[in-house]
Design a protein around this motif. Structure first.
Motif, short mmCIF file in Angstrom:
data_model
loop_
_atom_site.label_atom_id
_atom_site.label_comp_id
_atom_site.label_asym_id
_atom_site.label_seq_id
_atom_site.Cartn_x
_atom_site.Cartn_y
_atom_site.Cartn_z
N HIS A 203 0.79 -1.24 0.00
CA HIS A 203 0.00 0.00 0.00
C HIS A 203 0.82 1.29 0.00
O HIS A 203 0.25 2.38 0.07
N ARG A 204 2.16 1.21 -0.04
CA ARG A 204 2.95 2.45 -0.03
C ARG A 204 2.70 3.22 -1.31
O ARG A 204 2.71 2.63 -2.41
N PRO A 205 2.46 4.54 -1.20
CA PRO A 205 2.23 5.36 -2.39
C PRO A 205 3.29 5.12 -3.47
O PRO A 205 2.96 5.00 -4.66
N ALA A 206 4.55 4.99 -3.09
CA ALA A 206 5.62 4.81 -4.09
C ALA A 206 5.44 3.51 -4.87
O ALA A 206 5.91 3.38 -6.00
N ASN A 207 4.74 2.54 -4.29
CA ASN A 207 4.52 1.26 -4.96
C ASN A 207 3.21 1.19 -5.73
O ASN A 207 3.13 0.44 -6.71
N VAL A 208 2.19 1.89 -5.26
CA VAL A 208 0.85 1.65 -5.85
C VAL A 208 0.21 2.88 -6.49
O VAL A 208 -0.85 2.75 -7.10
N ASP A 209 0.82 4.04 -6.38
CA ASP A 209 0.12 5.25 -6.86
C ASP A 209 0.29 5.54 -8.34
O ASP A 209 -0.50 6.30 -8.91
N THR A 210 1.32 5.00 -8.99
CA THR A 210 1.45 5.22 -10.44
C THR A 210 1.28 3.88 -11.16
O THR A 210 1.67 2.83 -10.63
N PRO A 211 0.75 3.92 -12.38
CA PRO A 211 0.58 2.68 -13.15
C PRO A 211 1.91 1.97 -13.38
O PRO A 211 1.98 0.74 -13.35
N GLU A 212 2.98 2.75 -13.58
CA GLU A 212 4.30 2.15 -13.86
C GLU A 212 4.79 1.35 -12.66
O GLU A 212 5.20 0.20 -12.78
N ALA A 213 4.75 1.98 -11.47
CA ALA A 213 5.23 1.30 -10.26
C ALA A 213 4.37 0.07 -9.98
O ALA A 213 4.88 -1.01 -9.65
N ALA A 214 3.06 0.24 -10.14
CA ALA A 214 2.14 -0.87 -9.86
C ALA A 214 2.42 -2.05 -10.79
O ALA A 214 2.44 -3.20 -10.37
N LYS A 215 2.68 -1.76 -12.06
CA LYS A 215 2.93 -2.81 -13.04
C LYS A 215 4.20 -3.59 -12.70
O LYS A 215 4.21 -4.83 -12.72
N GLU A 216 5.25 -2.85 -12.36
CA GLU A 216 6.52 -3.50 -12.04
C GLU A 216 6.35 -4.42 -10.83
O GLU A 216 6.84 -5.55 -10.80
N LEU A 217 5.61 -3.92 -9.85
CA LEU A 217 5.40 -4.69 -8.64
C LEU A 217 4.53 -5.93 -8.91
O LEU A 217 4.85 -7.04 -8.46
#
Ligand code: UD1
Ligand code: UDP
Length: 364
Positions: A203-217
Motif C-alpha cells: 500500500h505504499r504510495p511509491a509502490n501503488v500510486d502510479t501505473p508504472e510502479a504498480a505494473k513493475e510490482l
C-alpha cells in the motif's frame, strides 16, 4: 485528569490497544477520539473488536482526501474536540496524518502530548510518513521509543533526553496478546489454499500510486506466485491500480478484502514467506520468525533487518529473493528479539504517563 488517544488508521488501533488497557488498569480516566481517517469496517471496526478497544468518545468522520485536504479537515475537527474535552494529555501513535494533525493542534492549544513510536527514521523525506514523524517528534512533550537507535536520532534532532523513554513496542504487545488465538487452519480452509503459501500486503504510495510502479510490482508478485500461492489482502489504496496492473484473484493469487487483525496474523504465522511494504508487518514477522521481503528502498525499522527475518528488495529482485528465502526457510530463524519487545510496552508507557499526570520527575 483526562487522557485522550487520537487514532485514525489501522496501525494506530494496534499500537494503542495495550496502552489503553494498561492505563485503564491504573485507573486513569481516558477516551479515544477516532478521526475517521480509516472508515471501512475492515479497516477500522474489526480492529476495535479484535483488540478489545473501547468505543470512541467521538468520531470526526474526516475520511479521505489529498494530504492538504485531509490534514486540514483533521486540524479543524480535532481543535473543536480538544477544546471541548480539555484533556490533560493527548497521546498520538505512529506516523499517519491523524498523528501529525493532533500534535499540531495540541501544540497550538498548549495541550501536552505524548508520541508512541517516536524516533523512527527512514531518512527519506519523499515518504509522507517521514515528514509526519519528524514534525511529531519535534512537538511532543513525552516521546516513547520502540528501539534504541531512536534515542540517537532524537538526540541529533535536539530533543532533550529527559523527554524520551525507551519502552519497547506496543504493536508487539498486541501480537503477544493475540498469539494464543492465532490459527492459520480456518483461514487457509476459508481461502481454499494449500498449507504452504505466501502473504503479500502492498500500500505504499511509491509502490501503488502510479501505473508504472504498480505494473513493475505486480509482475514481480506474479512471478513469485509461480513458486507458491500468494494471498494478497488488498489495502483500499492500491485496489484499483494493482487490478489494472494485472493483480486479479485466481488460483495462485488470492486477492481478498483486508483481513481482520486475528485472521491476518493467523495467516502470517502460517506463511512460508511474507512480501510487504508495511511498517508494522516488518515488525510482526520479526517476532513470528517468518521470512519477510520488504519492497522498499529503505526502512525506518532497521532493527527488523539486524534482529529479524526482514530484507529490503526491489521489485526486480523480488522473485529471486523469494526463491532464496523459501529455500533457506526455517534455516534462518529470527535472531534475538529487539530489546524490550516483550509484550510489556503498554504497562511501561502507562507507568510513565501516570507518574507524569501526578507531576513526578520524568527523567528516565
Ligand atoms: C495511511 C497512512 C500510512 C499507513 C496506512 C495504514 C498517511 C499519510 N498514511 O495510508 O502511513 O501506512 O494508512 O494502512 O496517513 N480508503 C478506503 N477506505 C478506508 C480508508 C482509505 O477506501 O477506510 C482509500 C481511499 O480511497 C483513500 C485511500 O484509501 O483515498 C488512502 O487512504 P489514506 O488514509 O489517505 O492513506 P493510506 O494509504 O490508507
Ligand atoms: N493488518 C491486518 N489486516 C490486513 C493487513 C494488515 O490486520 O489485511 C495489520 C497488520 O498485522 C499490522 C497492521 O495491520 O498490525 C499494519 O497496518 P498497515 O500495514 O496498514 O500500516 P503500516 O504499518 O504500514 O503503517
Amino acid at each position: 485528569p483526562l487522557v485522550l488517544h487520537v487514532l485514525g488508521a489501522r496501525p494506530n488501533f494496534v499500537k494503542a490497544a495495550p496502552v489503553v488497557r494498561a492505563l485503564g488498569e491504573l485507573g486513569v480516566r481516558q477516551g479515544i477520539i477516532h478521526t475517521g481517517q480509516h472508515y471501512d469496517a475492515l479497516m477500522s471496526d474489526v480492529f476495535f473488536a479484535d483488540l478489545g478497544l473501547p468505543e470512541p468518545v467521538a468520531n470526526l468522520g474526516v475520511g479521505s482526501g489529498t494530504h492538504a485536504k485531509q490534514t486540514a479537515a483533521l486540524l479543524v475537527g480535532l481543535e473543536d474536540v480538544v477544546v471541548a474535552q480539555e484533556p490533560d494529555l493527548v497521546v498520538v501513535y505512529g506516523d499517519v496524518n491523524s498523528t501529525l494533525a493532533a500534535i499540531l493542534v495540541c501544540a497550538k492549544l498548549g495541550v501536552r502530548t505524548a508520541h508512541v513510536e517516536a524516533g523512527l527514521r527512514s531518512f527519506d523525506r519523499g515518504m509522507p510518513e517521514e515528514v509526519n514523524r519528524v514534525v511529531t517528534d519535534a512537538l511532543a512533550d513525552l516521546l516513547f521509543a520502540t528501539s534504541p537507535e531512536a534515542l540517537a536520532y532524537l538526540a541529533n534532532e535536539g530533543v532533550p533526553a529527559s523527554k524520551v523513554h525507551l519502552v519497547g513496542n506496543p504493536m508487539i504487545d498486541s501480537l503477544f496478546s493475540a498469539l494464543p488465538s492465532l490459527d492459520p487452519a480456518p483461514v487457509v480452509a476459508r481461502l481454499g489454499i494449500p498449507a504452504r503459501y505466501a502473504v503479500a500486503t502492498l500500500h505504499r504510495p511509491a509502490n501503488v500510486d502510479t501505473p508504472e510502479a504498480a505494473k513493475e510490482l505486480v509482475d514481480a508478485v506474479l512471478e513469485v506466485s509461480r513458486q507458491l500461492p500468494i494471498v494478497v489482502p488488498i489495502h483500499p489504496r492500491g485496489k484499483v491500480r494493482l487490478a489494472e496492473a494485472g493483480l486479479v484473484d485466481g488460483e495462485s493469487i488470492r486477492v481478498v478484502d483486508p483481513l481482520g487483525y486475528v485472521d491476518f496474523l493467523s495467516l502470517v504465522r502460517g506463511a512460508a514467506l511474507v512480501v510487504t511494504d508495511s511498517g508494522g508487518v516488518q515488525e510482526e514477522t520479526t517476532v513470528l520468525g517468518v521470512p519477510c521481503l520488504t519492497v522498499r528502498p529503505n526502512t525506518e525499522r532497521p532493527i527488523t533487518i539486524t534482529h529479524g527475518t526482514n530484507r529490503l528488495v526491489t521489485p526486480a529482485l523480488l522473485p529471486a529473493a523469494a526463491e532464496k528465502a523459501l529455500a533457506d526457510g526455517a534455516a534462518t530463524p529470527a535472531g534475538e528479539l529487539p530489546v524490550l519487545w516483550d509484550g510489556k510496552a503498554g504497562p511501561r508507557i502507562a507507568t510513565v504517563i501516570s507518574a507524569w499526570l501526578k507531576g513526578d520527575n520524568l527523567a528516565p
